[in-house]
Motif scaffolding. Structure first.
Motif, PDB file in Angstrom:
ATOM      1  N   ILE A  31      41.388  41.898  34.027  1.00  0.00           N
ATOM      2  CA  ILE A  31      40.124  41.167  33.909  1.00  0.00           C
ATOM      3  C   ILE A  31      39.315  41.330  35.186  1.00  0.00           C
ATOM      4  O   ILE A  31      38.100  41.557  35.162  1.00  0.00           O
ATOM      5  CB  ILE A  31      40.387  39.680  33.627  1.00  0.00           C
ATOM      6  N   ALA A  32      39.990  41.232  36.330  1.00  0.00           N
ATOM      7  CA  ALA A  32      39.309  41.411  37.614  1.00  0.00           C
ATOM      8  C   ALA A  32      38.692  42.800  37.712  1.00  0.00           C
ATOM      9  O   ALA A  32      37.557  42.961  38.175  1.00  0.00           O
ATOM     10  CB  ALA A  32      40.297  41.182  38.759  1.00  0.00           C
ATOM     11  N   GLN A  33      39.431  43.803  37.259  1.00  0.00           N
ATOM     12  CA  GLN A  33      38.956  45.181  37.337  1.00  0.00           C
ATOM     13  C   GLN A  33      37.682  45.362  36.525  1.00  0.00           C
ATOM     14  O   GLN A  33      36.782  46.108  36.938  1.00  0.00           O
ATOM     15  CB  GLN A  33      40.043  46.134  36.843  1.00  0.00           C
ATOM     16  N   ARG A  34      37.582  44.677  35.391  1.00  0.00           N
ATOM     17  CA  ARG A  34      36.387  44.804  34.565  1.00  0.00           C
ATOM     18  C   ARG A  34      35.160  44.196  35.248  1.00  0.00           C
ATOM     19  O   ARG A  34      34.034  44.472  34.848  1.00  0.00           O
ATOM     20  CB  ARG A  34      36.617  44.157  33.193  1.00  0.00           C
ATOM     21  N   THR A  35      35.372  43.349  36.228  1.00  0.00           N
ATOM     22  CA  THR A  35      34.258  42.802  36.996  1.00  0.00           C
ATOM     23  C   THR A  35      34.075  43.545  38.314  1.00  0.00           C
ATOM     24  O   THR A  35      33.297  43.106  39.170  1.00  0.00           O
ATOM     25  CB  THR A  35      34.482  41.305  37.300  1.00  0.00           C
ATOM     26  N   LYS A  36      34.838  44.669  38.463  1.00  0.00           N
ATOM     27  CA  LYS A  36      34.760  45.514  39.654  1.00  0.00           C
ATOM     28  C   LYS A  36      35.185  44.773  40.923  1.00  0.00           C
ATOM     29  O   LYS A  36      34.627  44.959  42.008  1.00  0.00           O
ATOM     30  CB  LYS A  36      33.359  46.112  39.816  1.00  0.00           C
ATOM     31  N   LEU A  96      32.762  38.332  33.592  1.00  0.00           N
ATOM     32  CA  LEU A  96      32.117  37.610  34.685  1.00  0.00           C
ATOM     33  C   LEU A  96      31.268  38.543  35.509  1.00  0.00           C
ATOM     34  O   LEU A  96      31.738  39.587  35.920  1.00  0.00           O
ATOM     35  CB  LEU A  96      33.190  36.970  35.577  1.00  0.00           C
ATOM     36  N   ALA A  97      30.019  38.180  35.786  1.00  0.00           N
ATOM     37  CA  ALA A  97      29.189  38.932  36.728  1.00  0.00           C
ATOM     38  C   ALA A  97      29.584  38.463  38.119  1.00  0.00           C
ATOM     39  O   ALA A  97      29.372  37.323  38.495  1.00  0.00           O
ATOM     40  CB  ALA A  97      27.712  38.655  36.468  1.00  0.00           C
ATOM     41  N   ALA A  98      30.173  39.360  38.891  1.00  0.00           N
ATOM     42  CA  ALA A  98      30.759  38.966  40.165  1.00  0.00           C
ATOM     43  C   ALA A  98      29.723  38.378  41.109  1.00  0.00           C
ATOM     44  O   ALA A  98      29.972  37.395  41.800  1.00  0.00           O
ATOM     45  CB  ALA A  98      31.426  40.175  40.816  1.00  0.00           C
TER      46      ALA A  98
END
Length: 304
Positions: free
Chosen positions: A97-102, A11-13
């Motif tokens: 998963i959240a971490q991969r979207t920073k 996901l692009a935050a």
């Protein structure tokens, strides 16, 4: 998470934070699976998740229903065998998963919530896949491991499982390039690396060689077998003379060359083991698909 089915979620935050929340859906029963209801709100939430994964371009109501039907079957079957996802592991997977979207898990939950996807919707999918993976491994991993041992023994008897490999001692030489370098700067830096390659004095003189150049780093020697390196890189290194460098390749740090300091024949079955693991994963995936197809064929599914 299991290799049976990774959660393909990128996901692009910023995009997620710039859209308006989806309207709430009315509650009704959309599908009944072996007497267990799937609500229309669950279908809409899953549809939102599918669309979020595809950048808003994909996902249909039927695809969302199918995925939820499969989840009901998986979770019910896993529960029948006493298998369940560990809540802490589900939370950890969500956080990953959240971490991969920073984003933090809280920020990520808010971002996807603005797209009509609750954190629980995603966690439900993660938990279902974890429970299913546990069940499939319990049922089939031993059988597949036995097949792999038999295959390995047959290959060895036939002379196919050669354990010969080459052990390399290598050093990385990096011509550092700024992250925001222009194309012209990159071209110039590569030319400098190519020119220096011909003057490389060998591994013993690598540090002094780098010190005499601008922004060049030499990393500590590492020892790797050809099986661990992979075929493409091993093939490249096999053609480099001792004390020589590979052609410069662009990396995140700049232009990297690899020096071959030493090369010797060894016994190493890592390549064979890696192939066996890959084959085992494919077999396990095939078993999982067959198992789910059997559950679906016996299920009573009513779409409303």
């Amino acid at each position: 998470m299991s290799r049976l089915r990774l959660v393909p979620f990128a996901l692009a935050a910023a995009a997620a934070l710039l859209v308006h929340p989806a309207p709430a859906a009315a509650q009704s029963i959309a599908v009944v699976v072996n007497g267990q209801p799937i609500l229309s709100s669950e279908v809409q939430a899953r549809l939102a998740l599918l669309r979020l994964q595809s950048g808003g371009k994909g996902g249909t109501v039927q695809a969302a229903q199918d995925e939820l039907i499969d989840e009901k079957l998986k979770v019910t079957e896993a529960t029948r065998y006493g298998m369940a996802a560990n809540p802490a592991q589900v939370d950890a997977a969500f956080a990953s998963i959240a971490q991969r979207t920073k984003l933090t898990p809280e920020q990520f939950a808010k971002a996807i919530g603005q797209r009509g996807v609750s954190a629980q919707t995603l966690k439900s999918r993660i938990g279902a896949e974890m429970a299913w993976a546990l069940l499939v491994r319990r049922k089939y991993a031993g059988q597949i491991a036995s097949n792999d041992r038999n295959a390995a023994a047959s290959a060895a008897n036939a002379g196919q499982a050669s354990n010969k490999a080459v052990q390399y001692t290598l050093r990385q030489v990096v011509f550092v390039l700024p992250k925001k370098a222009t194309d012209a700067q990159a071209t110039q830096r590569r030319a400098e690396a190519v020119a220096a390659r011909g003057r490389f004095p060998g591994c013993d003189g690598a540090v002094a060689f780098a010190a005499a150049l601008r922004d060049v780093a030499v990393k500590e020697p590492v020892v790797r077998s050809s099986g661990a390196l992979g075929k493409d890189l091993a093939d490249i290194l096999s053609k480099v003379k001792i004390g020589g460098l590979t052609d410069p390749q662009r990396t995140d740090d700049g232009f990297e060359m690899i020096a071959v300091c030493e090369r010797k024949d060894i016994a190493d079955d890592s390549a064979f083991r890696a192939q066996s693991e890959d084959d085992g994963g494919k077999q396990l995936q095939a078993k999982a698909e067959q198992y789910l197809a059997q559950l679906r064929s016996r299920a009573i599914i009513e779409r409303r």
